[in-house]
Enzyme design. Structure first.
Site, PDB file in Angstrom:
ATOM      1  N   GLU A  74       0.813  -1.206   0.000  1.00 30.88           N
ATOM      2  CA  GLU A  74       0.000   0.000   0.000  1.00 30.88           C
ATOM      3  C   GLU A  74       0.850   1.261   0.000  1.00 30.88           C
ATOM      4  O   GLU A  74       0.542   2.223  -0.692  1.00 30.88           O
ATOM      5  CB  GLU A  74      -0.914  -0.010   1.231  1.00 30.88           C
ATOM      6  CG  GLU A  74      -1.927   1.102   1.176  1.00 30.88           C
ATOM      7  CD  GLU A  74      -3.012   0.930   2.220  1.00 30.88           C
ATOM      8  OE1 GLU A  74      -2.789   0.170   3.187  1.00 30.88           O
ATOM      9  OE2 GLU A  74      -4.069   1.550   2.059  1.00 30.88           O
ATOM     10  N   ASP A  75       1.918   1.260   0.754  1.00 28.21           N
ATOM     11  CA  ASP A  75       2.640   2.517   0.996  1.00 28.21           C
ATOM     12  C   ASP A  75       3.991   2.638   0.295  1.00 28.21           C
ATOM     13  O   ASP A  75       4.669   3.635   0.460  1.00 28.21           O
ATOM     14  CB  ASP A  75       2.864   2.697   2.515  1.00 28.21           C
ATOM     15  CG  ASP A  75       1.554   2.819   3.269  1.00 28.21           C
ATOM     16  OD1 ASP A  75       0.547   3.169   2.608  1.00 28.21           O
ATOM     17  OD2 ASP A  75       1.528   2.558   4.479  1.00 28.21           O
TER      18      ASP A  75
END
Ligand code: MN
Length: 478
Positions: A74-75
């Site tokens: 996600e990051d």
């Protein structure tokens, strides 16, 4: 990167597994390089904390690795194929599944009704993930635990919403998975943000009582140790445990907010090696101090529906002070604290993490069959309620939510039995169909041919199964 956390994460492992985790540590460090959390600390300390919790719960090395990497999809620029190549299919599956479980907090819009739908949707995903592999949810819970510890860094409104979500969803989920330690910690971390006034007042009152009783508890501990020594029992440990604040607060509501009526505020926990020793200890305690009638609980012979095992007794101890004792083996203690994780910590099982758990299967069936609002309703009815065990006259065990009625019982066995029931016998005595059942009741259902369910039943049934079957039957009749 925190050296202390690194050590905690690696401690239970050796050989190839340890090497693989070291590889993941370096990978996470590189992937999150330059990122910081709201608190200002290096981002990588967050996944390290998550992995340390998973290692503490006794989980396998792939779960620990997935904890270290849970935010990289996600990051960071890392892709799923990269994870697969570097760490194998299982780790890639776990990480991508956790990534789909977004905190409602981050997506919840202002409108309440949409938020409810979102909550249901999120829970649905969690259930699906649990059905596939329960480790996904354990990683999520470890993630939430560290977020809960760092709530101070969030803006006020978001942190309140997140704390509420912890109390509504994550703590009950941890409870349902039998992870008592995690449940208690999550609740106590969220409590001050959701009910600040009540928290502060209770914390102050409890600190006062604990301080007052400190010397007494220390005396009692050494008294018990001597007592057991005399009878030839050497306990693994004798410790005082103070009740978690949030569960104390809930209990107080049922006891006129009177702290002196809560006998287990501080309880002595005696851990021994064998089951016979548990009963021996109970005998010694009762020889020394008179037990309060009705407060001896043998959860070893009849465990709680959650699987909890222990002996509890409350006695007039030194100076006549009423004190609760809990006696259990190390294994029982481990299971009470670590629940589902404990069952899967043993690495020699054939198909670990995919054991059939009735309620998970049931949830996953519902989520396919119901709309989001109905699903959420059935969750609140069946999933988060405390459970009881009720017996058929033949001794079969039926697991029901607290206060379920004979109608729920009948439908839990068979829909025909539900549709045609006219009367119940509870522990041999005739009882109304709406009677709330209690743990260990023996229930017999009397039926009548061609009998049809009554609309009235909808006002008292407690399970969604009974409710939907009654509705079906009423619809058919029309
Ligand atoms: Mn995270």
């Amino acid at each position: 990167m925190s050296k202390k956390l690194r050590k905690q994460i690696l401690a239970p492992f050796s050989g190839e597994e340890k090497k693989a985790i070291e590889h993941a540590l370096a990978f996470a460090d590189r992937a999150h390089a330059g990122q910081t959390r709201r608190s200002g600390e290096d981002y990588v300390n967050h996944p390290l904390n998550v992995a340390a919790t998973l290692a503490h719960l006794g989980l396998d090395y792939e779960t620990v690795i997935a904890g270290l990497l849970h935010d990289v999809l996600e990051d960071t620029v890392t892709s799923k194929p990269t994870l697969e190549k570097e760490f194998g299919e299982t780790v890639a599956f776990l990480v991508s599944s956790v990534t789909t479980l977004k905190d409602v907090d981050f997506i919840a819009p202002k409108e309440e009704s949409t938020a409810t739908k979102q909550l249901a949707e999120n829970f649905r995903k969690m259930v699906l993930a649990t059905a596939k592999d329960v480790r996904v949810v354990l990683i999520k819970l470890a993630d939430v635990l560290h977020n809960a510890k760092t709530l101070d860094a969030l803006p006020k409104e978001r942190r309140e919403r997140y704390a509420r979500e912890i109390l509504d969803i994550y703590a009950p989920l941890a409870a349902r998975l039998g992870i008592g330690e995690l449940k208690g910690d999550l609740e106590d971390l969220a409590f001050p943000y959701v009910h600040p006034k009540e928290y502060n007042e209770l914390a102050r009152r409890v600190a006062h009582v604990v301080e007052e009783n400190k010397a007494y508890i220390e005396h009692l501990k050494s008294h018990v140790k001597k007592l057991l020594e005399k009878s030839g029992i050497s306990p693994v440990s004798v410790d005082a445990r103070t009740k978690h604040l949030y569960s104390l607060w809930q209990k107080l509501e049922r006891y006129d907010n009177d702290l002196s009526k809560i006998y287990d505020l501080v309880a002595l926990r005696i851990i021994v090696r064998t089951v016979p020793e548990c009963y021996e200890v109970l005998g010694e305690l009762h020889k020394e101090w008179r037990p309060l009638p009705g407060r001896i609980k043998d959860y070893i012979a009849t465990p709680k529906p959650s699987g909890y095992r222990s002996l509890h007794t409350t006695v007039f101890a030194k100076e006549g002070k009423i004190t609760e004792f809990q006696v259990r083996t190390e294994e029982m203690h481990y299971e009470a604290e670590f629940g589902i994780a404990a069952h899967w910590a043993y690495k020699n099982e054939d198909e670990p993490f995919k054991k059939d758990i009735g309620w998970i299967q049931q949830l996953s069936d519902w989520q396919k069959a119901l709309g989001s609002e109905e699903f959420l309703e059935s969750l609140q009815i069946d999933f988060f309620k405390d459970r009881i065990f009720v017996f058929t006259p033949e001794g079969d065990v039926i697991n029901l939510p607290e206060e379920a009625t004979p109608v729920d019982f009948a439908y839990a066995i068979h829909s025909d039995l539900g549709d045609t029931c006219t009367l119940a016998k509870v522990n041999g005595k005739a009882a109304k169909l709406s009677t709330p059942l209690k743990n260990n009741d023996i229930v017999e259902i009397v039926t009548q041919k061609n009998k049809k369910p009554s609309r009235d039943w909808l006002t008292f049934v407690k399970t969604s199964k009974a409710r939907s079957k009654i509705r079906d039957a009423l619809r058919e009749e029309k």
